[in-house]
Design a protein around this motif. Sequence first.
Motif, PDB file in Angstrom:
ATOM      1  N   MET A   5       4.035 -13.978  -4.549  1.00  0.00           N
ATOM      2  CA  MET A   5       5.035 -14.000  -3.486  1.00  0.00           C
ATOM      3  C   MET A   5       4.951 -12.706  -2.698  1.00  0.00           C
ATOM      4  N   SER A   6       4.888 -12.810  -1.402  1.00  0.00           N
ATOM      5  CA  SER A   6       4.771 -11.629  -0.568  1.00  0.00           C
ATOM      6  C   SER A   6       6.108 -10.974  -0.365  1.00  0.00           C
ATOM      7  N   SER A   7       6.047  -9.720   0.108  1.00  0.00           N
ATOM      8  CA  SER A   7       7.285  -8.986   0.368  1.00  0.00           C
ATOM      9  C   SER A   7       8.042  -9.646   1.495  1.00  0.00           C
ATOM     10  N   SER A   8       9.360  -9.676   1.386  1.00  0.00           N
ATOM     11  CA  SER A   8      10.213 -10.289   2.403  1.00  0.00           C
ATOM     12  C   SER A   8      10.644  -9.247   3.401  1.00  0.00           C
TER      13      SER A   8
ATOM     14  N   ASP B 103      -4.883 -10.293 -10.005  1.00  0.00           N
ATOM     15  CA  ASP B 103      -5.305 -11.599  -9.501  1.00  0.00           C
ATOM     16  C   ASP B 103      -4.324 -12.150  -8.482  1.00  0.00           C
ATOM     17  N   GLN B 104      -3.018 -11.876  -8.680  1.00  0.00           N
ATOM     18  CA  GLN B 104      -2.031 -12.329  -7.712  1.00  0.00           C
ATOM     19  C   GLN B 104      -2.144 -11.573  -6.388  1.00  0.00           C
ATOM     20  N   CYS B 105      -2.508 -10.308  -6.473  1.00  0.00           N
ATOM     21  CA  CYS B 105      -2.533  -9.455  -5.282  1.00  0.00           C
ATOM     22  C   CYS B 105      -3.820  -9.602  -4.461  1.00  0.00           C
ATOM     23  N   ARG B 106      -4.910  -9.938  -5.117  1.00  0.00           N
ATOM     24  CA  ARG B 106      -6.208  -9.921  -4.434  1.00  0.00           C
ATOM     25  C   ARG B 106      -6.248 -10.823  -3.195  1.00  0.00           C
ATOM     26  N   PRO B 107      -5.742 -12.076  -3.241  1.00  0.00           N
ATOM     27  CA  PRO B 107      -5.828 -12.922  -2.036  1.00  0.00           C
ATOM     28  C   PRO B 107      -5.035 -12.383  -0.846  1.00  0.00           C
ATOM     29  N   ARG B 108      -4.078 -11.501  -1.088  1.00  0.00           N
ATOM     30  CA  ARG B 108      -3.251 -10.979   0.010  1.00  0.00           C
ATOM     31  C   ARG B 108      -3.292  -9.461   0.064  1.00  0.00           C
TER      32      ARG B 108
ATOM     33  N   GLU C  98      -4.891  -7.335   2.038  1.00  0.00           N
ATOM     34  CA  GLU C  98      -4.715  -6.732   3.358  1.00  0.00           C
ATOM     35  C   GLU C  98      -3.259  -6.815   3.802  1.00  0.00           C
ATOM     36  N   GLU C  99      -2.645  -7.951   3.538  1.00  0.00           N
ATOM     37  CA  GLU C  99      -1.232  -8.132   3.888  1.00  0.00           C
ATOM     38  C   GLU C  99      -0.356  -7.106   3.172  1.00  0.00           C
ATOM     39  N   ILE C 100      -0.585  -6.915   1.888  1.00  0.00           N
ATOM     40  CA  ILE C 100       0.209  -5.958   1.104  1.00  0.00           C
ATOM     41  C   ILE C 100      -0.001  -4.541   1.621  1.00  0.00           C
ATOM     42  N   THR C 101      -1.262  -4.180   1.848  1.00  0.00           N
ATOM     43  CA  THR C 101      -1.577  -2.828   2.299  1.00  0.00           C
ATOM     44  C   THR C 101      -0.917  -2.526   3.632  1.00  0.00           C
ATOM     45  N   ARG C 102      -1.037  -3.446   4.583  1.00  0.00           N
ATOM     46  CA  ARG C 102      -0.455  -3.219   5.905  1.00  0.00           C
ATOM     47  C   ARG C 102       1.068  -3.237   5.868  1.00  0.00           C
TER      48      ARG C 102
ATOM     49  N   LEU D 105      -6.322  -2.302  -3.533  1.00  0.00           N
ATOM     50  CA  LEU D 105      -5.151  -2.194  -2.670  1.00  0.00           C
ATOM     51  C   LEU D 105      -5.074  -0.846  -1.947  1.00  0.00           C
ATOM     52  N   ALA D 106      -5.942   0.109  -2.320  1.00  0.00           N
ATOM     53  CA  ALA D 106      -5.916   1.420  -1.679  1.00  0.00           C
ATOM     54  C   ALA D 106      -6.239   1.264  -0.200  1.00  0.00           C
ATOM     55  N   PRO D 107      -5.382   1.761   0.686  1.00  0.00           N
ATOM     56  CA  PRO D 107      -5.603   1.571   2.128  1.00  0.00           C
ATOM     57  C   PRO D 107      -6.728   2.447   2.645  1.00  0.00           C
ATOM     58  N   LYS D 108      -7.294   2.033   3.775  1.00  0.00           N
ATOM     59  CA  LYS D 108      -8.369   2.798   4.420  1.00  0.00           C
ATOM     60  C   LYS D 108      -7.793   3.822   5.387  1.00  0.00           C
ATOM     61  N   PHE D 109      -6.479   3.897   5.464  1.00  0.00           N
ATOM     62  CA  PHE D 109      -5.823   4.829   6.373  1.00  0.00           C
ATOM     63  C   PHE D 109      -4.789   5.619   5.595  1.00  0.00           C
ATOM     64  N   GLY D 110      -4.190   6.599   6.242  1.00  0.00           N
ATOM     65  CA  GLY D 110      -3.192   7.403   5.578  1.00  0.00           C
ATOM     66  C   GLY D 110      -3.835   8.474   4.700  1.00  0.00           C
ATOM     67  N   THR D 111      -2.974   9.263   4.048  1.00  0.00           N
ATOM     68  CA  THR D 111      -3.416  10.395   3.233  1.00  0.00           C
ATOM     69  C   THR D 111      -2.834  10.282   1.839  1.00  0.00           C
TER      70      THR D 111
END
Length: 454
Positions: A1-4, A93-98, A100-104, A139-145
């Motif tokens: 379930m994604s964040s609301s 496994d739950q996080c992998r399909p989403r 990019e969505e979680i990271t952004r 899940l580590a983003p490509k942006f930010g510090t």
Amino acid sequence: MSSSTAGSGLKCIIHFAQFHLDFRMPEFEAVTSMYGVKYEIDEPLTPERPFAILHFTGENPRDDVARVCSRCVLIYEVYEFVAVGDSIQDVADQCRPRAEEITRMFLPETSTWAFDLLTFGRKMTLFDKRDSFEKLSFLAPKFGTVDLKHGEKMFMTIYHYGENSKLTAPARVYLGMLLHTAQRQLPYKYTLKKRPFLGPTSMDAELALIMGNMGRARPGSFTLDPFVGTGSILVAATHWGSTCVGTDLDIKIIGAYTRHGVRREKNILTNFDFYHLPRPSIGWADMKVNIWSGKFDSIICDPPYGLRAFVKTVDSGAAKPKGETPSMPRNKSTSIANQMVSLLAFAASHLTVGGRIVFWLPVIVEFYTEADLPTHPALRLVSNCFQELTEVYGRRLITMEKVREATEGDEAAVMAGKSYDNFGKVVRHIPVEPTHEGERGRVDAGMVEWLPSL
């Protein structure tokens, strides 16, 4: 379930303290009712697990979470929900399909961020910790510090093994992003160890703060403690922003002078000055005497049990003593049952509708039943939280809410039984006395004295 997002609700993981177990949800419910916070329980809190998953369903759920965390003492932190599973691999496994969505969603491009790990029930080896981070590295983003100490956004992986567990595999794994830290540090600020003025019955700072939450003490409200003692409960209520009044029948503890006529260097108001809190109004009065023209939003108190403080009331029919203090009223012993009758009758008359009374009821654990709880037709029971004192004795924090104005004929009732009138192994054979309207309306000379110049 994604964040609301706001408008559709916000799913959160709440990390509660793993003590005062009976008080955790009642405090949370009191705070949410005070702010009108709406929520649904997806995964309930249990005695064995200090983590609950709740869905905040109000129009501004993030603001609602912030309000809850600004008050709750028995919550550590609240995390925005990402995933929950039986293992770290299940979560990954739950996080992998989403991913990019979680990271952004959780990490805007301007943010600093970090990953952290929390375990409950046992420690993890460095190997297991590294394995946990590696499984979620996608899940580590490509942006930010990256900022491990002060990251604006903090992913938290929570491993629950069970309390004092010998399990090698977790029973539950949670992943969330830290939203707010609650008020777990507040009891350390108000700890009794730092108080300049104390007495043998000073209320523990943490419990006093919880009592203030249960009574919904807040800015714009008025709170009374009719057994004020050293003022510990009113310190907490004042911290929460309430305007406070305290009364007590024991002039020796609230008076400006000792029994030998020496002015005290420290008194009940010293603690308020010490914490830079507004001073309450303190009066010398018996609870049963009606000196009030207005009403209170909360009555929060710790009545005496007959152990370190006698259960007593004013004997208005006693002859006035002679000597230097002719106005000093005589006291007489009473029972805890009589005290409960008077307290609830007083609350029914002097609370606003919707106002709350919060008080401790001592019990002998072996004999206690719910039938022992005092009742009043104008008051409804909100919560009943148990604290064990010894194997024999305990006490219950009772919270009641006024649902309507008291009418003629309404009377408080108690099943004056073994669970509290034998408290302290002192058997009293004092019949329960109903509180009459005429008695509440009578003020004898010397039964009330305000102490504004303490």
